[in-house]
Enzyme design. Structure first.
Site, PDB file in Angstrom:
ATOM      1  N   LYS A 132     117.593  -9.673  75.349  1.00  9.26           N
ATOM      2  CA  LYS A 132     118.623 -10.197  76.251  1.00  9.26           C
ATOM      3  C   LYS A 132     118.290  -9.878  77.705  1.00  9.26           C
ATOM      4  O   LYS A 132     118.537 -10.691  78.600  1.00  9.26           O
ATOM      5  CB  LYS A 132     119.991  -9.615  75.882  1.00  9.26           C
ATOM      6  CG  LYS A 132     120.500 -10.110  74.528  1.00  9.26           C
ATOM      7  CD  LYS A 132     121.769  -9.364  74.117  1.00  9.26           C
ATOM      8  CE  LYS A 132     122.234  -9.785  72.733  1.00  9.26           C
ATOM      9  NZ  LYS A 132     123.440  -9.052  72.308  1.00  9.26           N
ATOM     10  N   GLY A 174     123.357  -5.335  75.932  1.00  6.88           N
ATOM     11  CA  GLY A 174     123.614  -4.492  74.771  1.00  6.88           C
ATOM     12  C   GLY A 174     123.646  -5.302  73.499  1.00  6.88           C
ATOM     13  O   GLY A 174     123.751  -6.527  73.511  1.00  6.88           O
ATOM     14  N   ASP A 175     123.570  -4.590  72.378  1.00  4.19           N
ATOM     15  CA  ASP A 175     123.684  -5.231  71.088  1.00  4.19           C
ATOM     16  C   ASP A 175     124.259  -4.229  70.095  1.00  4.19           C
ATOM     17  O   ASP A 175     124.047  -3.024  70.232  1.00  4.19           O
ATOM     18  CB  ASP A 175     122.323  -5.729  70.586  1.00  4.19           C
ATOM     19  CG  ASP A 175     122.494  -6.717  69.446  1.00  4.19           C
ATOM     20  OD1 ASP A 175     122.920  -7.855  69.729  1.00  4.19           O
ATOM     21  OD2 ASP A 175     122.253  -6.346  68.288  1.00  4.19           O
ATOM     22  N   THR A 176     124.982  -4.738  69.125  1.00  2.00           N
ATOM     23  CA  THR A 176     125.562  -3.894  68.078  1.00  2.00           C
ATOM     24  C   THR A 176     125.259  -4.523  66.724  1.00  2.00           C
ATOM     25  O   THR A 176     125.416  -5.727  66.546  1.00  2.00           O
ATOM     26  CB  THR A 176     127.090  -3.764  68.258  1.00  2.00           C
ATOM     27  OG1 THR A 176     127.346  -3.154  69.523  1.00  2.00           O
ATOM     28  CG2 THR A 176     127.712  -2.908  67.163  1.00  2.00           C
ATOM     29  N   SER A 207     123.099  -0.529  70.967  1.00  2.00           N
ATOM     30  CA  SER A 207     122.001  -0.272  71.902  1.00  2.00           C
ATOM     31  C   SER A 207     122.374  -0.808  73.279  1.00  2.00           C
ATOM     32  O   SER A 207     123.224  -1.688  73.421  1.00  2.00           O
ATOM     33  CB  SER A 207     120.731  -0.967  71.420  1.00  2.00           C
ATOM     34  OG  SER A 207     120.960  -2.366  71.351  1.00  2.00           O
TER      35      SER A 207
END
Length: 193
Positions: A59, A76-78, A113
């Protein structure tokens, strides 16, 4: 304290998530939202935190040539992991139902993250929280999906919503990580950045 330290910087949040936006507001940070479509595809050999880190960096790469010298980009990422399998966002009601049935009565990990990027450097980090779900009835799962439409959430649920209130027995780790951002780490990393 953080606001003063970043006074000469402009924070850019590349996320449509209202939760991530609220976290930055709660940290008393002024920020701008910039969005770019990114196809969230990762190599099959990645597992758990590797997936979350890869997607946060992916991203950030979309903004490679779009940052000014004074800007700090946050992406961010989950992901939700159970049985060494990553659960992303459900495509439809059937997939959301299957995910929640899989999580019901079991323990899973939520990994969030973050990637911080400027024109000079990139830092990526993550946090992991273990979540314990009670046995969910099919009526509870149906009610939740119908009333909360969890199609924008990894693992088909938001811990801050009804299902978290009635279904989560305990967590080991940060509640905010489960909501989508390890705020405690973000704070420390921004201070260092």
């Amino acid at each position: 304290m953080l606001k003063e330290k970043l006074a000469s910087k402009k924070i850019v949040l590349a996320s449509a998530s209202p939760r991530r936006q609220q976290f930055l507001k709660d940290l008393n940070l002024a920020f701008e939202i910039r969005l770019k479509p990114v196809e969230e595809i990762y190599p099959n050999d990645l597992k758990g935190s590797e997936i979350a880190l890869f997607l946060a960096e992916l991203k950030a790469k979309a903004f490679e040539n779009d940052l000014a010298d004074h800007e700090i980009l946050i992406t961010g990422d989950t992901i939700v992991c159970i049985d060494n399998q990553a659960l992303g966002k459900p495509k439809d009601k059937a997939e959301a139902t299957a995910m929640l049935q899989n999580l019901s009565g079991r323990t899973h990990e939520v990994i969030s993250s973050v990637c911080l990027k400027s024109t000079e450097k990139t830092t990526t980090f993550y946090d992991k929280t273990t979540v314990y779900f009670k046995e969910l009835s099919s009526e509870e799962i149906d009610y939740y999906i119908k009333n909360h439409q969890p199609f924008d959430k990894a693992g088909a649920y938001g811990i801050q919503e009804w299902i978290g209130q009635i279904g989560v027995q305990k967590i080991e780790g940060s509640y905010f990580t489960v909501m989508g951002m390890p705020v405690h780490l973000l704070y420390d990393e921004l201070l260092k950045f």
